[in-house]
Enzyme design. Structure first.
Site, PDB file in Angstrom:
ATOM      1  N   HIS A  84      91.842  11.432  20.845  1.00 54.37           N
ATOM      2  CA  HIS A  84      90.924  10.872  21.832  1.00 54.37           C
ATOM      3  C   HIS A  84      89.526  10.742  21.240  1.00 54.37           C
ATOM      4  CE1 HIS A  84      89.153  14.808  23.808  1.00 54.37           C
ATOM      5  NE2 HIS A  84      89.049  14.831  22.504  1.00 54.37           N
ATOM      6  N   CYS A  99      83.460  15.545  19.560  1.00 55.52           N
ATOM      7  CA  CYS A  99      84.473  14.810  20.320  1.00 55.52           C
ATOM      8  C   CYS A  99      84.080  13.352  20.559  1.00 55.52           C
ATOM      9  CB  CYS A  99      84.787  15.517  21.649  1.00 55.52           C
ATOM     10  SG  CYS A  99      86.068  16.792  21.475  1.00 55.52           S
ATOM     11  N   HIS A 124      89.914  11.753  17.040  1.00 52.46           N
ATOM     12  CA  HIS A 124      90.374  13.005  16.432  1.00 52.46           C
ATOM     13  C   HIS A 124      91.450  13.554  17.348  1.00 52.46           C
ATOM     14  CE1 HIS A 124      87.483  14.128  19.468  1.00 52.46           C
ATOM     15  NE2 HIS A 124      88.200  15.226  19.611  1.00 52.46           N
ATOM     16  N   HIS A 136      94.025  16.649  19.184  1.00 48.59           N
ATOM     17  CA  HIS A 136      94.141  18.003  19.723  1.00 48.59           C
ATOM     18  C   HIS A 136      95.616  18.322  19.926  1.00 48.59           C
ATOM     19  CE1 HIS A 136      89.897  18.775  20.614  1.00 48.59           C
ATOM     20  NE2 HIS A 136      89.807  17.541  21.069  1.00 48.59           N
ATOM     21  N   ASP A 163     102.376  11.970  24.085  1.00 49.20           N
ATOM     22  CA  ASP A 163     102.572  12.619  22.781  1.00 49.20           C
ATOM     23  C   ASP A 163     102.417  11.624  21.632  1.00 49.20           C
ATOM     24  OD1 ASP A 163     103.129  14.870  21.147  1.00 49.20           O
ATOM     25  OD2 ASP A 163     105.209  14.190  20.920  1.00 49.20           O
ATOM     26  N   HIS A 164     101.625  12.019  20.646  1.00 45.97           N
ATOM     27  CA  HIS A 164     101.336  11.191  19.471  1.00 45.97           C
ATOM     28  C   HIS A 164     100.694   9.851  19.833  1.00 45.97           C
ATOM     29  CE1 HIS A 164     103.646  14.271  17.480  1.00 45.97           C
ATOM     30  NE2 HIS A 164     103.238  13.800  16.325  1.00 45.97           N
ATOM     31  N   GLU A 194      93.042  22.358  25.788  1.00 46.18           N
ATOM     32  CA  GLU A 194      92.687  21.407  24.726  1.00 46.18           C
ATOM     33  C   GLU A 194      92.582  22.148  23.395  1.00 46.18           C
ATOM     34  OE1 GLU A 194      89.934  17.786  25.216  1.00 46.18           O
ATOM     35  OE2 GLU A 194      88.670  19.372  24.412  1.00 46.18           O
TER      36      GLU A 194
HETATM   37 NI    NI Z   1      88.147  16.359  21.391  1.00 51.03          NI
END
Ligand code: NI
Length: 136
Positions: free
Chosen positions: A16, A35, A41, A43, A81-82, A126
């Protein structure tokens, strides 16, 4: 019958970027820190879904946990996911994918699939230290 809460853990990896499109890159960096990286990047999200209700005297279940497992798999894991949440998940086209907002989206997706006599709650990590809870 006693009211009991059952829990199911799940997991997804997603990328995200937190940003407000109305702000400059500098302002976004100031508010969202790392972020707000324009290149995104990832998580490792850990999800706990909790369902509270009366025990069914016939089955002994509040809700069949294998049904809950499949629901989380089809509605949440397959959707997130992914994925790059900003780019690939329609729910975040105009909603900043913070841990708070992701929790609300997850809750709303599951809420429509679980009967209303059951209360549900979402806890989303997160990072191991940063997490949100939402119960509607
Ligand atoms: Ni983040």
């Amino acid at each position: 019958m006693p009211r009991v809460t059952i829990h199911r853990k799940a997991h997804f990896n997603a990328a995200h970027r937190l940003f407000n499109p109305a702000w400059s890159d500098e302002k976004n960096l100031e508010v969202f820190g790392k972020c707000s990286n324009p290149h995104y990047h990832g998580h490792n999200y850990e999800l706990i879904v909790s369902v509270t209700g009366e025990i069914d005297p016939v089955t002994g279940f509040v809700m069949d946990l294998s049904v809950l497992r499949k629901l989380i798999q089809s509605e949440i894991e397959e959707a997130f996911d992914h994925k790059n949440l900003n780019v690939e998940v329609a729910d975040f086209k105009t909603v900043n994918p913070t841990v708070e907002n992701i929790s609300v989206v997850i809750y709303n997706k599951l809420r429509t699939k679980i009967r209303t006599s059951l209360d549900i709650s979402v806890k989303l990590y997160e990072t191991p230290r940063n997490f949100a809870t939402y119960s509607g």
